[in-house]
Structures are given as C-alpha cells and as structure tokens.
Design an enzyme around this catalytic site. Structure first.
Site, PDB file in Angstrom:
ATOM      1  N   GLU A  38      40.270  42.221  43.963  1.00 43.31           N
ATOM      2  CA  GLU A  38      38.908  42.697  43.679  1.00 43.31           C
ATOM      3  C   GLU A  38      38.056  42.659  44.945  1.00 43.31           C
ATOM      4  O   GLU A  38      37.288  43.585  45.226  1.00 43.31           O
ATOM      5  CB  GLU A  38      38.283  41.829  42.590  1.00 43.31           C
ATOM      6  CG  GLU A  38      36.895  42.279  42.162  1.00 43.31           C
ATOM      7  CD  GLU A  38      35.833  41.311  42.608  1.00 43.31           C
ATOM      8  OE1 GLU A  38      34.739  41.775  42.984  1.00 43.31           O
ATOM      9  OE2 GLU A  38      36.091  40.100  42.590  1.00 43.31           O
ATOM     10  N   ASP A  42      36.606  46.078  46.510  1.00 44.58           N
ATOM     11  CA  ASP A  42      35.165  46.227  46.679  1.00 44.58           C
ATOM     12  C   ASP A  42      34.851  46.825  48.050  1.00 44.58           C
ATOM     13  O   ASP A  42      34.013  47.726  48.179  1.00 44.58           O
ATOM     14  CB  ASP A  42      34.498  44.865  46.516  1.00 44.58           C
ATOM     15  CG  ASP A  42      33.003  44.911  46.755  1.00 44.58           C
ATOM     16  OD1 ASP A  42      32.279  45.447  45.896  1.00 44.58           O
ATOM     17  OD2 ASP A  42      32.551  44.420  47.813  1.00 44.58           O
ATOM     18  N   ASP A 111      35.282  44.202  37.681  1.00 43.92           N
ATOM     19  CA  ASP A 111      36.111  43.522  38.683  1.00 43.92           C
ATOM     20  C   ASP A 111      37.553  44.028  38.644  1.00 43.92           C
ATOM     21  O   ASP A 111      38.195  44.185  39.694  1.00 43.92           O
ATOM     22  CB  ASP A 111      36.097  42.009  38.450  1.00 43.92           C
ATOM     23  CG  ASP A 111      34.773  41.364  38.817  1.00 43.92           C
ATOM     24  OD1 ASP A 111      33.928  42.043  39.436  1.00 43.92           O
ATOM     25  OD2 ASP A 111      34.577  40.179  38.470  1.00 43.92           O
ATOM     26  N   GLU A 114      37.822  47.366  40.450  1.00 39.69           N
ATOM     27  CA  GLU A 114      37.840  47.170  41.902  1.00 39.69           C
ATOM     28  C   GLU A 114      39.179  46.589  42.353  1.00 39.69           C
ATOM     29  O   GLU A 114      39.686  46.948  43.428  1.00 39.69           O
ATOM     30  CB  GLU A 114      36.695  46.260  42.329  1.00 39.69           C
ATOM     31  CG  GLU A 114      35.329  46.932  42.244  1.00 39.69           C
ATOM     32  CD  GLU A 114      34.216  46.066  42.777  1.00 39.69           C
ATOM     33  OE1 GLU A 114      33.322  46.615  43.447  1.00 39.69           O
ATOM     34  OE2 GLU A 114      34.236  44.837  42.521  1.00 39.69           O
TER      35      GLU A 114
END
EC number: 3.1.26.3
Length: 222
Positions: A38, A42, A111, A114
């Site tokens: 994650e 991101d 999350d 990502e």
C-alpha cells in the site's frame, strides 16, 4: 466469481500470484500483509496522476494541479473504485475484522486498491502499473473541469477571513478513537471573530479539519 475477476477488471494478469494474494491481505489476517504494498502503491498512484494532470492541463498552475490530484487520490475516490472492482469480496481479513464489517470499511478498501497498484508495479514494472491506473481513472480524469474546481474548505475559509482582516481559524483535536489504521478523528474549528466553533469528523485529521471548515463556511455565509 474468484479473486481473479479483480485482476481481470484491472486488465492485469499477475505472474507472481503471491504478490496478488498479499495485496488483498489485511494486517489483521497475519503476515505477510498489504501494508508495504500500500505504501508503494500510494507513491506510484501519486506520480501517475500527477503526470496525467500535468499533460492534460498544460496551463494550470501548481496549486490547482495539487488540488485536482488530492481530489482524485483521496480515500473517498479510492473507496468508490474499490467497490466497483468488488475488492471487498476477496479481502483476506482476520476473524474479528471480518465480523466487524472490515470488508466494507472505506479505509481498508482504499488501502487494498493502493496495494494492488504496488503489487502490479513489482510484478510487471512501472509502465504496467501506469496503464492500469490511467485506465481505471480515465472516466474521472475526463470529467474534470478545472475552471470550476473549488479550493478546499480550509483554504476558502482562510481566504474569507483574511479578506475581512480577521484572525485565522484554529483547529484542535478533540478526540481520536480506534486502532492505528482505523482511527476516527474529531476536530474543532474555532474562529475568534465572528465567534464561531464547529466540529468535524473523519478518518484522518485532514478530512476532519476540512469537514469542520466546511461547516464554518456554511455558518458564515448563511
């Protein structure tokens, strides 16, 4: 329907199935989990969206580009996309998290999405992850109307007060509840003149502050 339907909707066939499984594994399930993926995803997402906006809107200043990007990569947007992909149905969650509705929790779904971006990057490289992200976000990018894009609530509130030579608002944390990755924040926005206090709630301090600022603006402009 299997978890492979998620990969199919993303238009990516994983060479490393372990990466795919890990991306769908919440920390409550055990290790390895998707927290590191994650983190990576991101960063990949931020860059891809920033580059897309830079090329789509060559005349927009940095501040407007930043606000557009923030709107596209915020939790609410990622949650909506995760729902469209039906990610929640295939998340690996611990028993307690599963019983408490974790498969529908916006933060967990955002999350996980990502994490999938991060997993695709590791599985097939940057160009593969870029293609997946650009295709997924294409409808949202196409709908953007920068000329009508509004500054965030905190900025608008600050400018409203500055334009009237008033003191800037102060934001105070009233309460934070929940585990580290599932926290809920309660923030107060206090204005000295005219005397006003509003309270906002959100899954991050930033979101709670924006909610409180939006409420203050509505009061001031009523």
């Amino acid at each position: 329907m299997t978890s492979q339907s998620v990969a199919k909707k993303l238009n990516h066939c994983f060479s490393d199935q372990a990466l795919f499984r890990t991306a769908l594994t919440h920390r409550s399930f055990g290790t390895p989990n998707n927290e590191r993926l994650e983190f990576l995803g991101d960063g990949v997402l931020d860059f891809v969206i920033a580059a897309s906006l830079y090329h789509r809107f060559p005349d927009l200043p940095e501040g407007d580009l930043s606000r557009l990007r923030a709107n596209l990569v915020r939790q609410e947007t990622l949650h909506r996309l995760a729902l469209e992909l039906n990610i929640g149905a295939f998340l690996r969650l611990g028993e307690g998290e599963l019983k408490s509705g974790g498969a529908q929790r916006p933060s967990i779904l955002a999350d996980a999405l990502e994490a999938l971006f991060g997993a695709i990057y590791l599985d097939a490289g940057f160009e593969a992850s870029r293609a997946v992200i650009e295709k997924l976000f294409a409808p949202l990018l196409d709908d953007l109307k920068p000329g009508q894009f509004q500054k965030d609530a905190k900025t608008r509130l600050q400018e409203w007060l500055q334009g009237r030579k008033k003191a800037l608002p102060r934001y105070h944390l009233l309460e934070a509840t929940g585990a580290a990755h599932e926290q809920r924040f309660e923030i107060a926005c206090e204005i000295e003149s005219p005397a006003l206090r509003t309270v906002g709630h959100g899954s991050s301090r930033r979101i709670a502050e924006q909610v409180a600022a939006e409420k203050a603006l509505k009061e001031l402009l009523a």
